[in-house]
Scaffold this active site. Structure first.
Site, short mmCIF file in Angstrom:
data_model
loop_
_atom_site.label_atom_id
_atom_site.label_comp_id
_atom_site.label_asym_id
_atom_site.label_seq_id
_atom_site.Cartn_x
_atom_site.Cartn_y
_atom_site.Cartn_z
N HIS A 82 8.55 -24.47 -118.34
CA HIS A 82 7.63 -25.83 -118.59
C HIS A 82 8.28 -26.21 -117.18
CE1 HIS A 82 7.30 -25.69 -123.41
NE2 HIS A 82 6.63 -25.37 -122.61
N CYS B 294 29.45 -20.52 -110.46
CA CYS B 294 31.33 -21.24 -110.29
C CYS B 294 31.75 -21.00 -111.48
CB CYS B 294 30.80 -22.44 -109.38
SG CYS B 294 30.10 -23.42 -110.76
#
Length: 142
Positions: free
Chosen positions: A98, A65
């Protein structure tokens, strides 16, 4: 592997360029829209790509966006989505390594095309490390 892409009008131009780039990298693409620069509401497209990931229609999602913020919030409303807003490749790599992110968001008005491409490449070529991170990611699922 199939990559889902989506954007509102503010991220449309970046999405279109990234679509070509993702295909150049050898991935298939499913475009969830929007398909023009006409004004639309970003939550519809963040949700659509997120649902595509959760349903297994696509393996990962990339959404854009104007800022990358709103569409990432919308995507993260879909249960099972971990969408990280990224600006540079290290963050794109670490959200996979992670956090086992399954989507990223980019701001069409904030990230240049070359940097966005580097982020996409880092995201798509990095694996989840697992191990100690599995326990933490499980806690994100609530």
């Amino acid at each position: 592997m199939i990559i889902g892409l989506g954007s509102d009008h503010g991220g449309f131009a970046l999405k279109e360029e990234l679509k070509k780039y993702v295909e150049e990298l050898g991935y298939d693409v499913k475009d969830y829209g929007t398909h023009s620069t006409d004004s639309v509401d970003y939550p519809e497209f963040g949700k659509a790509v997120g649902q595509g990931v959760v349903k297994g229609e696509v393996d990962f999602g990339i959404v854009c966006c104007g800022s990358g913020i709103g569409i990432s919030i919308a995507a993260n409303k879909v249960k099972g989505i971990r969408c990280a807003q990224v600006w540079e490749p290290y963050g794109a790599k670490m959200c996979r390594r992670h956090n086992n992110a399954n989507m990223i968001s980019l701001g069409g008005r904030m990230v240049g095309l070359d940097m966005a491409k580097e982020c996409v490449r880092a995201f798509l070529t990095t694996d989840f490390e697992g191990g100690r991170h599995e326990r933490r990611v499980a806690k994100l699922e609530g």
